[in-house]
Design an enzyme around this catalytic site. Structure first.
Site, PDB file in Angstrom:
ATOM      1  N   THR A 177     -21.254  52.537  20.004  1.00  0.00           N
ATOM      2  CA  THR A 177     -20.367  51.426  19.648  1.00  0.00           C
ATOM      3  C   THR A 177     -21.139  50.157  19.342  1.00  0.00           C
ATOM      4  O   THR A 177     -20.661  49.299  18.604  1.00  0.00           O
ATOM      5  CB  THR A 177     -19.383  51.201  20.815  1.00  0.00           C
ATOM      6  OG1 THR A 177     -18.663  52.415  21.012  1.00  0.00           O
ATOM      7  CG2 THR A 177     -18.411  50.097  20.536  1.00  0.00           C
TER       8      THR A 177
ATOM      9  N   SER B 195     -17.488  43.762  15.975  1.00  0.00           N
ATOM     10  CA  SER B 195     -17.311  42.522  15.209  1.00  0.00           C
ATOM     11  C   SER B 195     -18.519  41.589  15.311  1.00  0.00           C
ATOM     12  O   SER B 195     -18.605  40.620  14.555  1.00  0.00           O
ATOM     13  CB  SER B 195     -16.065  41.762  15.684  1.00  0.00           C
ATOM     14  OG  SER B 195     -14.944  42.601  15.737  1.00  0.00           O
TER      15      SER B 195
ATOM     16  N   ILE C 199     -19.193  39.415  17.557  1.00  0.00           N
ATOM     17  CA  ILE C 199     -18.826  38.057  18.004  1.00  0.00           C
ATOM     18  C   ILE C 199     -19.332  37.822  19.425  1.00  0.00           C
ATOM     19  O   ILE C 199     -19.172  38.689  20.299  1.00  0.00           O
ATOM     20  CB  ILE C 199     -17.286  37.876  17.991  1.00  0.00           C
ATOM     21  CG1 ILE C 199     -16.736  38.113  16.588  1.00  0.00           C
ATOM     22  CG2 ILE C 199     -16.896  36.482  18.484  1.00  0.00           C
ATOM     23  CD1 ILE C 199     -15.223  38.297  16.550  1.00  0.00           C
TER      24      ILE C 199
ATOM     25  N   HIS D 121     -18.234  36.120  22.193  1.00  0.00           N
ATOM     26  CA  HIS D 121     -16.978  35.478  22.590  1.00  0.00           C
ATOM     27  C   HIS D 121     -17.247  34.354  23.584  1.00  0.00           C
ATOM     28  O   HIS D 121     -18.149  34.453  24.424  1.00  0.00           O
ATOM     29  CB  HIS D 121     -16.050  36.508  23.231  1.00  0.00           C
ATOM     30  CG  HIS D 121     -15.544  37.532  22.264  1.00  0.00           C
ATOM     31  ND1 HIS D 121     -14.532  37.271  21.372  1.00  0.00           N
ATOM     32  CD2 HIS D 121     -15.917  38.817  22.034  1.00  0.00           C
ATOM     33  CE1 HIS D 121     -14.299  38.360  20.641  1.00  0.00           C
ATOM     34  NE2 HIS D 121     -15.130  39.306  21.020  1.00  0.00           N
TER      35      HIS D 121
ATOM     36  N   VAL E  20     -28.837  63.791  28.017  1.00  0.00           N
ATOM     37  CA  VAL E  20     -28.815  64.228  29.409  1.00  0.00           C
ATOM     38  C   VAL E  20     -27.741  65.298  29.531  1.00  0.00           C
ATOM     39  O   VAL E  20     -26.569  65.062  29.227  1.00  0.00           O
ATOM     40  CB  VAL E  20     -28.530  63.043  30.355  1.00  0.00           C
ATOM     41  CG1 VAL E  20     -28.286  63.539  31.765  1.00  0.00           C
ATOM     42  CG2 VAL E  20     -29.691  62.062  30.333  1.00  0.00           C
TER      43      VAL E  20
ATOM     44  N   LYS F 145      -4.626  41.984  19.796  1.00  0.00           N
ATOM     45  CA  LYS F 145      -5.374  40.739  19.589  1.00  0.00           C
ATOM     46  C   LYS F 145      -5.312  40.331  18.124  1.00  0.00           C
ATOM     47  O   LYS F 145      -5.719  39.248  17.763  1.00  0.00           O
ATOM     48  CB  LYS F 145      -6.832  40.964  19.973  1.00  0.00           C
ATOM     49  CG  LYS F 145      -7.092  40.823  21.443  1.00  0.00           C
ATOM     50  CD  LYS F 145      -8.588  40.735  21.670  1.00  0.00           C
ATOM     51  CE  LYS F 145      -8.922  41.258  23.036  1.00  0.00           C
ATOM     52  NZ  LYS F 145     -10.302  41.671  23.159  1.00  0.00           N
TER      53      LYS F 145
ATOM     54  N   ARG G  37     -13.731  51.799  20.915  1.00  0.00           N
ATOM     55  CA  ARG G  37     -13.732  51.079  22.193  1.00  0.00           C
ATOM     56  C   ARG G  37     -13.646  52.109  23.317  1.00  0.00           C
ATOM     57  O   ARG G  37     -12.863  53.056  23.220  1.00  0.00           O
ATOM     58  CB  ARG G  37     -12.526  50.140  22.302  1.00  0.00           C
ATOM     59  CG  ARG G  37     -12.418  49.116  21.186  1.00  0.00           C
ATOM     60  CD  ARG G  37     -11.071  48.425  21.260  1.00  0.00           C
ATOM     61  NE  ARG G  37     -10.847  47.451  20.206  1.00  0.00           N
ATOM     62  CZ  ARG G  37     -10.308  47.731  19.017  1.00  0.00           C
ATOM     63  NH1 ARG G  37      -9.948  48.964  18.716  1.00  0.00           N
ATOM     64  NH2 ARG G  37     -10.124  46.777  18.135  1.00  0.00           N
TER      65      ARG G  37
ATOM     66  N   CYS H 260     -35.352  48.653  -1.393  1.00  0.00           N
ATOM     67  CA  CYS H 260     -33.920  48.324  -1.496  1.00  0.00           C
ATOM     68  C   CYS H 260     -33.812  46.986  -2.208  1.00  0.00           C
ATOM     69  O   CYS H 260     -34.243  45.960  -1.665  1.00  0.00           O
ATOM     70  CB  CYS H 260     -33.296  48.259  -0.108  1.00  0.00           C
ATOM     71  SG  CYS H 260     -31.656  47.539  -0.082  1.00  0.00           S
TER      72      CYS H 260
HETATM   73  C1  FAD Z   1     -13.932  47.707  17.162  1.00  0.00           C
HETATM   74  C2  FAD Z   1     -14.777  47.027  18.192  1.00  0.00           C
HETATM   75  C3  FAD Z   1     -15.054  45.661  18.104  1.00  0.00           C
HETATM   76  C4  FAD Z   1     -15.811  45.032  19.077  1.00  0.00           C
HETATM   77  N1  FAD Z   1     -16.144  43.710  18.930  1.00  0.00           N
HETATM   78  C5  FAD Z   1     -16.888  43.104  19.860  1.00  0.00           C
HETATM   79  C6  FAD Z   1     -17.260  41.740  19.699  1.00  0.00           C
HETATM   80  O1  FAD Z   1     -17.002  41.132  18.669  1.00  0.00           O
HETATM   81  N2  FAD Z   1     -17.924  41.139  20.708  1.00  0.00           N
HETATM   82  C7  FAD Z   1     -18.243  41.780  21.856  1.00  0.00           C
HETATM   83  O2  FAD Z   1     -18.795  41.157  22.747  1.00  0.00           O
HETATM   84  N3  FAD Z   1     -17.966  43.101  22.010  1.00  0.00           N
HETATM   85  C8  FAD Z   1     -17.309  43.762  21.034  1.00  0.00           C
HETATM   86  N4  FAD Z   1     -17.016  45.087  21.156  1.00  0.00           N
HETATM   87  C9  FAD Z   1     -17.468  45.791  22.342  1.00  0.00           C
HETATM   88  C10 FAD Z   1     -18.924  46.220  22.215  1.00  0.00           C
HETATM   89  O3  FAD Z   1     -19.204  46.746  20.946  1.00  0.00           O
HETATM   90  C11 FAD Z   1     -19.196  47.278  23.284  1.00  0.00           C
HETATM   91  O4  FAD Z   1     -18.757  46.782  24.512  1.00  0.00           O
HETATM   92  C12 FAD Z   1     -20.663  47.618  23.425  1.00  0.00           C
HETATM   93  O5  FAD Z   1     -21.242  47.909  22.176  1.00  0.00           O
HETATM   94  C13 FAD Z   1     -20.803  48.802  24.366  1.00  0.00           C
HETATM   95  O6  FAD Z   1     -22.166  49.113  24.478  1.00  0.00           O
HETATM   96  P1  FAD Z   1     -22.640  50.337  25.348  1.00  0.00           P
HETATM   97  O7  FAD Z   1     -24.121  50.223  25.449  1.00  0.00           O
HETATM   98  O8  FAD Z   1     -21.838  50.409  26.597  1.00  0.00           O
HETATM   99  O9  FAD Z   1     -22.215  51.639  24.519  1.00  0.00           O
HETATM  100  P2  FAD Z   1     -22.852  52.318  23.220  1.00  0.00           P
HETATM  101  O10 FAD Z   1     -23.363  51.336  22.260  1.00  0.00           O
HETATM  102  O11 FAD Z   1     -21.805  53.266  22.735  1.00  0.00           O
HETATM  103  O12 FAD Z   1     -24.096  53.124  23.770  1.00  0.00           O
HETATM  104  C14 FAD Z   1     -23.965  54.266  24.572  1.00  0.00           C
HETATM  105  C15 FAD Z   1     -25.116  55.183  24.277  1.00  0.00           C
HETATM  106  O13 FAD Z   1     -25.141  56.230  25.237  1.00  0.00           O
HETATM  107  C16 FAD Z   1     -25.606  57.382  24.608  1.00  0.00           C
HETATM  108  N5  FAD Z   1     -25.227  58.559  25.402  1.00  0.00           N
HETATM  109  C17 FAD Z   1     -24.002  58.992  25.719  1.00  0.00           C
HETATM  110  N6  FAD Z   1     -24.064  60.122  26.432  1.00  0.00           N
HETATM  111  C18 FAD Z   1     -25.379  60.416  26.594  1.00  0.00           C
HETATM  112  C19 FAD Z   1     -26.093  61.468  27.223  1.00  0.00           C
HETATM  113  N7  FAD Z   1     -25.474  62.475  27.866  1.00  0.00           N
HETATM  114  N8  FAD Z   1     -27.447  61.450  27.162  1.00  0.00           N
HETATM  115  C20 FAD Z   1     -28.095  60.467  26.531  1.00  0.00           C
HETATM  116  N9  FAD Z   1     -27.469  59.443  25.925  1.00  0.00           N
HETATM  117  C21 FAD Z   1     -26.128  59.417  25.939  1.00  0.00           C
HETATM  118  C22 FAD Z   1     -24.910  57.321  23.248  1.00  0.00           C
HETATM  119  O14 FAD Z   1     -25.581  58.142  22.326  1.00  0.00           O
HETATM  120  C23 FAD Z   1     -25.045  55.858  22.917  1.00  0.00           C
HETATM  121  O15 FAD Z   1     -26.230  55.614  22.208  1.00  0.00           O
HETATM  122  C24 FAD Z   1     -16.289  45.761  20.183  1.00  0.00           C
HETATM  123  C25 FAD Z   1     -16.041  47.143  20.253  1.00  0.00           C
HETATM  124  C26 FAD Z   1     -15.325  47.769  19.261  1.00  0.00           C
HETATM  125  C27 FAD Z   1     -15.124  49.237  19.296  1.00  0.00           C
END
Ligand code: FAD
Lengths: 52, 428
Positions: free
Chosen positions: B3, B8, B10, B12, B135, B213, B274, B364
């Protein structure tokens, strides 16, 4: 801790590997935790799948 | 990067989440920490502020509520602007606008850049990264984490941090902790080229309703414009396709704010998922079932903003559990940030070319990415192993033509030159 960046290919999991902490997930949350943990003298922190 | 590569972007301010929630707490702290990260890691971000726009009389009451909530959460300098001041600031805004909540501390960031900057600095300071490994099992002995099994071997460890995004529930279950239920909620976007980037100066939100939102419109740090996201529950963690219905929904939503929004300069569409936890707040804390398993899951928006603060909290959880944390004397907080070839002035470009003649080959054209930059992306501490990974590191293929004239043969040639056996895939 080693000097300079680590070449990812150097890690050999066929030998017994140990880590103080393993972070599963290389999104922004995993990356931020890895960076925060790197302030401390842990023997190793692994984290997975930073990019696909 | 799941994700974290489709959101976005942003930073926040923190007025949205209910006071006392983890979302509110970590949002506000994370926003502050990004100022430090900007200086230390050279992350590309812009503090352009955000506006929650009221288009109906009822909305004005909601703005007052958001203002109070923001103050309670500790968000500084919030204010409600009247219509006149607003139209001076945002001349393209719908003329029926009645007022807006102005948050000067909101910003925008490149989510790729933020993630990579944190990752690179971590690696520089001794963290070891295993790319593209999954994992498959978490080993538990007598109720405590003992290690992880990946598709390439075993790592013994007393602590596992579950930061697996939409997979946080399955990763918890691998350790026998079935307590984490994650619902997937898709958000779709349209991205416009840089000719529309100045259509708005700040990030514009509609007034939120109880169910949504609403559709946001905002610039990106690279000068594009985006509209989105909508919210659609989906079942599959790979479901990041866009839909015709979703596109109509976000165009209609965006035009409520900017009625004259043309679509001629749309260059691509994308979607992100999300990871929504059952109680709608972040899940940050030790597992109640397995010692040594720490969850950082259910991190939906504002997770990008909150990430640095979540990281601080996770370290404190480890410390409280008895992990010995003595400072790393070799910790270097600063990352040497690099100006891309596109960002360099004429003299710097000439110097870059003298140092590496591969800067003379443009791979590019839309984003002015050189072959030297591709080689570097394959060589950095967290190297790119896929074409997608090259894209997010260099922006090759992310411009107006979306890779139509990207010299992928050159990308592959560059990868061979640095000795990578990996075949480049077009999808990550
Ligand atoms: C539509 C949308 C808009 C958003 N806009 C905003 C915004 O404007 N501002 C803001 O602050 N937040 C925003 N967010 C939230 C934000 O993008 C997320 O909270 C954040 O990116 C989450 O990061 P993460 O590291 O938890 O997850 P991820 O980026 O999903 O990373 C998780 C990682 O774990 C890995 N993984 C999973 N299982 C395993 C396994 N078994 N072994 C090894 N690796 C594994 C995956 O491959 C992945 O690389 C938005 C989210 C969405 C969906």
């Amino acid at each position: 801790m080693r000097d300079g960046p680590l070449n990812v290919e150097e890690i050999d999991l066929t030998n017994e590997a140990r880590a103080d902490v393993v972070i599963i997930g290389g999104g922004v949350v995993g990356a931020a935790i890895a960076r925060e943990l790197s302030r401390y003298n842990l023997s190793m922190s692994y984290w997975k799948n930073i990019l696909t | 990067m799941g994700t974290s590569k489709a959101n976005s972007g942003i930073l926040h301010a923190g007025f949205d989440a209910a006071p006392g929630t983890k979302k509110a707490l970590f949002n506000v702290r994370g926003n502050v920490l990004y100022r430090q990260l900007e200086a230390e890691l050279g992350i590309r971000l812009k503090w352009i502020g955000s506006l929650v726009v009221a288009l109906e009389h009822d909305n004005l009451r909601v703005l007052e509520e958001l203002l109070c909530r923001g103050k309670e959460n500790g968000v500084p300098r919030l204010e409600i602007l009247s219509r006149d001041g607003l139209l001076d600031r945002e001349p393209n805004l719908a003329h029926g606008v009645l007022g807006a909540l102005w948050s000067p501390t909101a910003g925008i960031v490149s989510p790729f850049d933020a993630t990579l900057a944190l990752a690179e600095n971590a690696v520089h300071n001794g963290v070891k990264v295993l790319l593209e490994q999954e994992v498959e099992q978490v080993l538990v002995e007598q109720g405590r984490v003992a290690g992880v099994v990946t598709d390439r071997g075993i790592i013994e460890t007393p602590y596992v941090i579950n930061a697996a995004g939409v997979h946080a529930g399955s990763v918890a279950a691998l350790a026998g902790d079935e307590s984490i239920a994650i619902t997937l909620r898709k958000g779709e976007y349209l991205l416009f080229d840089t000719s529309r980037g100045d259509c708005v100066r700040s990030v514009l939100f509609p007034t939120p309703t109880k169910v949504s939102k609403g559709i946001v419109i905002g610039p990106t740090v690279h000068g594009n414009l985006f509209i989105g996201p909508n919210a659609l529950d989906v079942a599959c963690p790979d479901d990041v396709g866009t839909t015709a219905g979703g596109m109509s929904e976000i165009i209609e939503g965006a035009r409520k704010l900017i009625p004259n929004l043309g679509l001629g300069s749309v260059i691509t569409q994308f979607a992100g998922l999300r990871a929504v936890a059952a109680h709608d707040d972040f899940i940050i804390g030790p597992s109640s079932f397995v010692r040594g398993l720490i969850h950082a899951g259910g991190i939906q928006s504002p997770g990008l903003t909150a990430a640095p603060a979540i990281a601080e909290a996770v370290v404190e959880i480890l410390r409280d559990d008895g992990l010995s944390l003595t400072p790393n004397p070799r910790f270097v907080p600063v990352r040497q940030s690099r100006l891309s070839f596109k960002e360099q002035n004429y003299t710097t470009r000439q110097r870059s070319f003298r140092l590496n003649p591969l800067h003379g080959r443009i791979v590019c054209r839309c984003e002015t990415v050189t072959e030297a930059e591709i080689v570097e992306a394959i060589h950095v501490p967290c190297p790119a192993h896929t074409l997608d990974a090259v894209k997010v590191r260099t922006r090759a293929g992310m411009g107006r033509c979306q890779g139509g004239v990207l010299r992928s043969a050159r990308v592959s040639a560059a990868s061979k030159r640095v000795g990578h056996a990996t075949k480049f895939r077009t999808q990550g």
